[in-house]
Write a protein that holds these residues in place. Structure first.
Motif, PDB file in Angstrom:
ATOM      1  N   ALA A  37      -5.057   0.512   4.204  1.00  0.00           N
ATOM      2  CA  ALA A  37      -3.835   0.034   4.853  1.00  0.00           C
ATOM      3  C   ALA A  37      -3.901  -1.486   4.926  1.00  0.00           C
ATOM      4  N   VAL A  38      -3.009  -2.158   4.204  1.00  0.00           N
ATOM      5  CA  VAL A  38      -3.028  -3.622   4.166  1.00  0.00           C
ATOM      6  C   VAL A  38      -2.331  -4.152   5.425  1.00  0.00           C
ATOM      7  N   SER A  39      -3.141  -4.705   6.327  1.00  0.00           N
ATOM      8  CA  SER A  39      -2.647  -5.044   7.664  1.00  0.00           C
ATOM      9  C   SER A  39      -2.457  -6.539   7.871  1.00  0.00           C
ATOM     10  N   LYS A  40      -2.390  -7.311   6.769  1.00  0.00           N
ATOM     11  CA  LYS A  40      -2.090  -8.748   6.918  1.00  0.00           C
ATOM     12  C   LYS A  40      -0.768  -8.913   7.649  1.00  0.00           C
ATOM     13  N   THR A  41      -0.714  -9.872   8.536  1.00  0.00           N
ATOM     14  CA  THR A  41       0.439 -10.208   9.387  1.00  0.00           C
ATOM     15  C   THR A  41       0.742  -9.155  10.472  1.00  0.00           C
ATOM     16  N   GLU A  60      -7.276  -7.072   4.585  1.00  0.00           N
ATOM     17  CA  GLU A  60      -6.755  -8.327   5.136  1.00  0.00           C
ATOM     18  C   GLU A  60      -6.844  -9.425   4.080  1.00  0.00           C
ATOM     19  N   ASN A  61      -5.846 -10.327   4.085  1.00  0.00           N
ATOM     20  CA  ASN A  61      -5.813 -11.439   3.130  1.00  0.00           C
ATOM     21  C   ASN A  61      -6.207 -12.776   3.717  1.00  0.00           C
ATOM     22  N   TYR A  62      -5.926 -12.949   5.028  1.00  0.00           N
ATOM     23  CA  TYR A  62      -6.102 -14.269   5.625  1.00  0.00           C
ATOM     24  C   TYR A  62      -7.225 -14.197   6.639  1.00  0.00           C
ATOM     25  N   PHE A  82     -11.705  -7.404   2.412  1.00  0.00           N
ATOM     26  CA  PHE A  82     -11.062  -8.707   2.216  1.00  0.00           C
ATOM     27  C   PHE A  82     -10.433  -8.717   0.834  1.00  0.00           C
ATOM     28  N   ILE A  83      -9.100  -8.944   0.780  1.00  0.00           N
ATOM     29  CA  ILE A  83      -8.391  -8.831  -0.496  1.00  0.00           C
ATOM     30  C   ILE A  83      -7.658 -10.113  -0.884  1.00  0.00           C
ATOM     31  N   GLY A  84      -7.850 -11.196  -0.135  1.00  0.00           N
ATOM     32  CA  GLY A  84      -7.112 -12.434  -0.395  1.00  0.00           C
ATOM     33  C   GLY A  84      -7.938 -13.483  -1.133  1.00  0.00           C
ATOM     34  N   PHE A 164     -13.952  -3.238  -9.994  1.00  0.00           N
ATOM     35  CA  PHE A 164     -12.910  -4.236 -10.265  1.00  0.00           C
ATOM     36  C   PHE A 164     -11.674  -4.026  -9.404  1.00  0.00           C
ATOM     37  N   MET A 165     -10.976  -5.139  -9.177  1.00  0.00           N
ATOM     38  CA  MET A 165      -9.666  -5.096  -8.515  1.00  0.00           C
ATOM     39  C   MET A 165      -8.678  -5.815  -9.405  1.00  0.00           C
ATOM     40  N   THR A 166      -7.438  -5.350  -9.448  1.00  0.00           N
ATOM     41  CA  THR A 166      -6.431  -6.089 -10.190  1.00  0.00           C
ATOM     42  C   THR A 166      -5.053  -5.956  -9.551  1.00  0.00           C
ATOM     43  N   ILE A 167      -4.235  -6.982  -9.796  1.00  0.00           N
ATOM     44  CA  ILE A 167      -2.819  -6.972  -9.391  1.00  0.00           C
ATOM     45  C   ILE A 167      -2.025  -7.247 -10.670  1.00  0.00           C
ATOM     46  N   PRO A 168      -1.584  -6.220 -11.381  1.00  0.00           N
ATOM     47  CA  PRO A 168      -0.926  -6.468 -12.665  1.00  0.00           C
ATOM     48  C   PRO A 168       0.500  -6.964 -12.500  1.00  0.00           C
ATOM     49  N   GLY A 196      -3.110  -0.475  -7.542  1.00  0.00           N
ATOM     50  CA  GLY A 196      -2.019   0.343  -7.036  1.00  0.00           C
ATOM     51  C   GLY A 196      -1.622  -0.134  -5.655  1.00  0.00           C
ATOM     52  N   MET A 197      -0.313  -0.397  -5.483  1.00  0.00           N
ATOM     53  CA  MET A 197       0.211  -0.816  -4.191  1.00  0.00           C
ATOM     54  C   MET A 197       1.380   0.115  -3.856  1.00  0.00           C
ATOM     55  N   SER A 198       2.229  -0.314  -2.917  1.00  0.00           N
ATOM     56  CA  SER A 198       3.306   0.570  -2.468  1.00  0.00           C
ATOM     57  C   SER A 198       4.120   1.146  -3.640  1.00  0.00           C
ATOM     58  N   SER A 199       4.439   0.291  -4.605  1.00  0.00           N
ATOM     59  CA  SER A 199       5.411   0.710  -5.622  1.00  0.00           C
ATOM     60  C   SER A 199       4.810   1.454  -6.803  1.00  0.00           C
ATOM     61  N   VAL A 212      -6.565   2.380  -3.223  1.00  0.00           N
ATOM     62  CA  VAL A 212      -5.193   1.876  -3.347  1.00  0.00           C
ATOM     63  C   VAL A 212      -4.870   1.061  -2.095  1.00  0.00           C
ATOM     64  N   ARG A 213      -4.116  -0.027  -2.298  1.00  0.00           N
ATOM     65  CA  ARG A 213      -3.858  -0.994  -1.222  1.00  0.00           C
ATOM     66  C   ARG A 213      -2.376  -0.973  -0.877  1.00  0.00           C
ATOM     67  N   VAL A 214      -2.049  -0.429   0.291  1.00  0.00           N
ATOM     68  CA  VAL A 214      -0.639  -0.241   0.642  1.00  0.00           C
ATOM     69  C   VAL A 214      -0.331  -0.920   1.975  1.00  0.00           C
ATOM     70  N   GLY A 215       0.659  -1.817   1.954  1.00  0.00           N
ATOM     71  CA  GLY A 215       1.076  -2.485   3.176  1.00  0.00           C
ATOM     72  C   GLY A 215       2.454  -2.020   3.611  1.00  0.00           C
ATOM     73  N   THR A 216       3.465  -2.462   2.875  1.00  0.00           N
ATOM     74  CA  THR A 216       4.865  -2.245   3.238  1.00  0.00           C
ATOM     75  C   THR A 216       5.205  -0.775   3.506  1.00  0.00           C
ATOM     76  N   ASP A 217       4.754   0.114   2.674  1.00  0.00           N
ATOM     77  CA  ASP A 217       5.135   1.517   2.853  1.00  0.00           C
ATOM     78  C   ASP A 217       4.473   2.169   4.068  1.00  0.00           C
ATOM     79  N   PRO A 221       8.554  -3.699   6.236  1.00  0.00           N
ATOM     80  CA  PRO A 221       8.600  -5.015   5.598  1.00  0.00           C
ATOM     81  C   PRO A 221       7.873  -6.064   6.431  1.00  0.00           C
ATOM     82  N   ARG A 222       7.228  -7.021   5.747  1.00  0.00           N
ATOM     83  CA  ARG A 222       6.556  -8.116   6.441  1.00  0.00           C
ATOM     84  C   ARG A 222       7.536  -9.249   6.682  1.00  0.00           C
ATOM     85  N   SER A 223       7.333  -9.980   7.805  1.00  0.00           N
ATOM     86  CA  SER A 223       8.230 -11.109   8.036  1.00  0.00           C
ATOM     87  C   SER A 223       7.744 -12.369   7.347  1.00  0.00           C
TER      88      SER A 223
HETATM   89  C1  LIG Z   1      -0.108  -7.676   0.390  1.00  0.00           C
HETATM   90  C2  LIG Z   1      -1.018  -7.062  -0.588  1.00  0.00           C
HETATM   91  C3  LIG Z   1      -0.982  -5.675  -0.850  1.00  0.00           C
HETATM   92  C4  LIG Z   1       0.035  -4.734  -0.215  1.00  0.00           C
HETATM   93  O1  LIG Z   1       1.268  -4.913  -0.798  1.00  0.00           O
HETATM   94  P1  LIG Z   1       2.539  -4.020  -0.350  1.00  0.00           P
HETATM   95  O2  LIG Z   1       3.540  -4.337  -1.399  1.00  0.00           O
HETATM   96  O3  LIG Z   1       2.925  -4.494   1.010  1.00  0.00           O
HETATM   97  O4  LIG Z   1       2.118  -2.605  -0.356  1.00  0.00           O
HETATM   98  C5  LIG Z   1      -1.898  -5.156  -1.738  1.00  0.00           C
HETATM   99  N1  LIG Z   1      -2.811  -5.942  -2.354  1.00  0.00           N
HETATM  100  C6  LIG Z   1      -2.888  -7.265  -2.134  1.00  0.00           C
HETATM  101  C7  LIG Z   1      -3.928  -8.065  -2.842  1.00  0.00           C
HETATM  102  C8  LIG Z   1      -1.992  -7.861  -1.251  1.00  0.00           C
HETATM  103  O5  LIG Z   1      -2.062  -9.184  -1.050  1.00  0.00           O
END
Ligand SMILES: *Cc1c(COP(=O)(O)O)cnc(C)c1O
Length: 225
Positions: A37-41, A60-62, A82-84, A164-168, A196-199, A212-217, A221-223
């Motif tokens: 659960a991506v809990s940044k912010t 967390e990113n920050y 830590f994912i940031g 490994f981690m990736t954000i394609p 893999g993220m929310s979408s 899998v890293r999911v925040g928004t779902d 939504p984050r502010s």
């Molecule tokens: C914010 C973030 C996510 C989560 O993204 P959502 O679209 O909110 O699910 C996953 N991975 C990284 C590296 C992020 O910074």
């Protein structure tokens, strides 16, 4: 009124978690998949609601905002990722507050994390961030550089290199996930693929993702980002 809002929000986060978990369960895969659960912010109250619903892994990113949260939940058995982006003057705190670091993309950073990790905490789990689509705006190691960084990281005493981690790029995430699957298959000693993220979590899992890293779902939504 305040109480009503809070109750309503609790229902929302726990319902969202259920939905995300059933999406994960609906994918045919041989690997066990852990939901982060991506809990940044997000506030301590929001995290508490996820914890009450059984959530254990948080991302967390920050660094700044994450330390208070981690210390607040100390003793609760949570696992922090830590994912940031990592600044080299912040590595001591990352090395000693987190269980996993997904965003290692330089040997210098890995050496600092290993040197600064208190050995009594056990090994720090490490993922190398891969810039699979060679995007100039993204951090991460190119595929051609992986061999070298894997062999250097494997020698560092307080780290456990896990994968490994990736954000394609969203447009072609499926082919990028496939490329990551081929990449990790060359390293039988590595067992973790964070993608893999929310979408796009279903396609990521089909291609071997087990984190899998999911925040928004989960939290809405984050502010701010
Ligand atoms: C914010 C973030 C996510 C989560 O993204 P959502 O679209 O909110 O699910 C996953 N991975 C990284 C590296 C992020 O910074």
């Amino acid at each position: 009124m305040a109480q009503f809002l809070r109750l309503n929000q609790f229902l929302m986060i726990s319902d969202n978690l259920k939905k995300v978990k059933s999406r994960i369960d609906s994918v045919q895969s041989s690997q066990h998949v852990e939901l982060i659960a991506v809990s940044k912010t997000r506030s301590i109250n929001e995290i508490q609601e996820a914890v009450d619903a059984g959530q254990i892994h948080f991302g967390e990113n920050y660094l700044q905002e994450s330390i208070d949260k981690i210390e607040h939940f100390e003793g609760n058995g949570l696992v922090w990722h830590f994912i940031g982006p990592i600044q080299s003057n912040k590595t001591t705190s990352i090395a000693n507050h987190f269980d996993w670091v997904h965003s290692v993309d330089r040997i210098k950073i890995a050496k600092r994390l290993s040197d600064q990790r208190n050995p009594s905490l056990g090994l720090l789990n490490i993922l190398i961030q891969v810039n699979v689509d060679k995007e100039e705006t993204k951090s991460g190691v190119y595929i051609e550089e992986i061999d070298e960084i894997v062999s250097e990281l494997s020698t560092l005493p307080n780290l456990s290199l896990r994968g490994f981690m990736t954000i394609p790029k969203p447009e072609n995430s499926e082919s990028s996930f496939e490329e990551m699957k081929r990449l990790i298959s060359k390293y039988p000693e590595l067992d973790s693929l964070s993608m893999g993220m929310s979408s796009d979590l279903e396609v990521a899992i089909e291609n071997g993702a087990n984190l899998v890293r999911v925040g928004t779902d989960i939290f809405g939504p984050r502010s701010y980002n």
